[in-house]
Write an enzyme that holds these catalytic residues in place. Structure first.
Site, PDB file in Angstrom:
ATOM      1  CG  HIS A  41      -2.106  -0.944   1.026  1.00  0.00           C
ATOM      2  ND1 HIS A  41      -2.829  -1.445   2.076  1.00  0.00           N
ATOM      3  CD2 HIS A  41      -2.664  -1.467  -0.092  1.00  0.00           C
ATOM      4  CE1 HIS A  41      -3.786  -2.231   1.612  1.00  0.00           C
ATOM      5  NE2 HIS A  41      -3.696  -2.260   0.304  1.00  0.00           N
ATOM      6  CG  HIS A  74      -1.928  -6.689   1.258  1.00  0.00           C
ATOM      7  ND1 HIS A  74      -1.694  -6.174   0.002  1.00  0.00           N
ATOM      8  CD2 HIS A  74      -1.592  -5.715   2.122  1.00  0.00           C
ATOM      9  CE1 HIS A  74      -1.255  -4.930   0.104  1.00  0.00           C
ATOM     10  NE2 HIS A  74      -1.180  -4.619   1.381  1.00  0.00           N
ATOM     11  CB  CYS A  96       4.167 -10.795   4.311  1.00  0.00           C
ATOM     12  SG  CYS A  96       5.255 -10.733   5.753  1.00  0.00           S
ATOM     13  CG  HIS A 124      -6.128  -4.655   5.858  1.00  0.00           C
ATOM     14  ND1 HIS A 124      -5.226  -5.604   5.440  1.00  0.00           N
ATOM     15  CD2 HIS A 124      -5.435  -3.494   5.949  1.00  0.00           C
ATOM     16  CE1 HIS A 124      -4.038  -5.042   5.296  1.00  0.00           C
ATOM     17  NE2 HIS A 124      -4.143  -3.761   5.596  1.00  0.00           N
ATOM     18  CD  GLU A 126      -2.313  -9.357   7.405  1.00  0.00           C
ATOM     19  OE1 GLU A 126      -2.233 -10.063   8.434  1.00  0.00           O
ATOM     20  OE2 GLU A 126      -1.684  -8.291   7.262  1.00  0.00           O
ATOM     21  CB  THR A 164       0.958  -9.366   9.968  1.00  0.00           C
ATOM     22  OG1 THR A 164       0.692  -8.692   8.732  1.00  0.00           O
ATOM     23  CG2 THR A 164       0.758 -10.866   9.794  1.00  0.00           C
ATOM     24  CB  SER A 223      -3.499  -1.253   8.179  1.00  0.00           C
ATOM     25  OG  SER A 223      -3.822  -1.528   9.522  1.00  0.00           O
ATOM     26  CG  ASN A 224       2.307  -0.188   8.268  1.00  0.00           C
ATOM     27  OD1 ASN A 224       3.213   0.628   8.344  1.00  0.00           O
ATOM     28  ND2 ASN A 224       1.988  -0.786   7.113  1.00  0.00           N
ATOM     29  CB  SER A 266       3.949  -0.242   2.462  1.00  0.00           C
ATOM     30  OG  SER A 266       3.024   0.644   3.056  1.00  0.00           O
TER      31      SER A 266
END
Length: 314
Positions: A41, A74, A96, A124, A126, A164, A223-224, A266
């Site tokens: 992303h 993802h 991943c 999401h 993932e 994750t 997200s992160n 990312s």
């Protein structure tokens, strides 16, 4: 103006592997390769790969027959995997390895007869992939309140896994609520939580204590990256998520003598350097980095992209 950089920041090993897979596939096959969903992303990463010949699609129906197809970092559902097989598409899986580990753990728990709880955010990619990888009874929760609403008897054997891009800190409250509700609960060791997510969040908490303003370089759909911005704000410092230097607003800098910069997992380091350069055009800057964890994790590439060792014969 002082600029302090978080350590670690930016690309994690899973992102490095995913981007390497696309770049090596382009070099090897010399034709457009098709990537289902954004490989990671970040728009800059996607645009750079598009310029080299990658084509990004949201549905495998958009992939021409026989074209090399890459699954994003993802992960994807088994339905998507089956569709690729049915169409005879040659696939390179850039999921991943830590996401794949969650899939494996989830299937193992379900095979034991347990109801599975996935801690994560609905919608999401993932999470969608994980839900589609695990057969059986799976419940998605994103809050302590959602735990209380689960339609599962308290004595039912239960297990949990997590998205994750959530850290130990993000999931702690939900896991405690699960432990309080269910008498037979198992889950992965906290060491199985994504190291990169935890490390970046820990670093941003420390950084926020030292700066007047915090900039998180990352995409709005990451997200992160969004969580890093939230953590900065929770620490009481003005914090902004920016995709690149063009989004920087000079009015944010008024009264800020020390600026902290971090980047989502990312976001490439080049974007961080561009932000530093943009700040430098506003006046003299002094750049330093906090001491922090130096990550040395790396993941293997798919065998199809690994060049055989050169013959030792002379």
């Amino acid at each position: 103006m002082r600029i302090i950089l978080a350590q670690p920041r930016g690309f994690c090993a899973g992102v490095v592997r995913a981007v390497d897979i696309v770049e090596r596939a382009l070099e090897k096959y010399r034709t457009p390769v098709y990537v289902r969903h954004e490989i990671v992303h970040n728009r800059r990463v996607v645009e750079t790969l598009e310029a080299k010949g990658a084509r990004f699609v949201e549905d495998l129906e958009e992939v021409p027959p026989g074209a090399v197809t890459i699954f994003s970092a993802h992960g994807v559902s088994r339905t998507v995997e089956a569709e690729a097989v049915a169409r005879g598409l040659p696939v390179l899986d850039a999921t991943c390895p830590l996401v794949s580990k969650v899939h494996t753990e989830g299937r193992r728990y379900v095979a034991q007869g347990r109801a599975l709880i996935l801690i994560g955010h609905a919608g999401h990619p993932e999470v969608e992939g994980t839900l589609g990888q695990i057969p059986g009874e799976v419940h998605l929760v994103a809050s302590v309140a959602a735990v209380a609403a689960l339609p599962i008897p308290p004595d039912r054997p239960v297990a949990f896994v997590t998205q994750t891009t959530l850290s130990v800190d993000d999931t702690r409250g939900i896991i405690e609520a699960l432990k309080a509700r269910f008498t037979d609960l198992v889950g992965p060791d906290t060491r199985d939580i994504c190291y990169a997510t935890q490390n970046r969040q820990t670093a941003v908490r420390e950084l926020a204590q030292r700066v007047d303003l915090l900039l998180v370089v990352g995409a709005a759909n990451s997200s992160n990256s969004n969580r890093l911005r939230e953590i900065g704000s929770e620490q009481g410092v003005p914090c902004y998520l920016i995709p690149d230097a063009a989004a920087l607003r000079p009015d944010w800098l008024r009264g800020a003598e020390t600026i902290g910069i971090t980047a989502g997992a990312s976001a490439p380091e080049s974007l961080v350097q561009e932000v530093i350069a943009a700040l430098g055009r506003l006046g003299p800057v002094e750049v330093s980095a906090l001491p922090g964890i130096v990550e040395d994790v790396s993941f293997k590439l798919p065998a199809a992209l690994v060049e055989p060792e050169a013959s030792a014969a002379s």
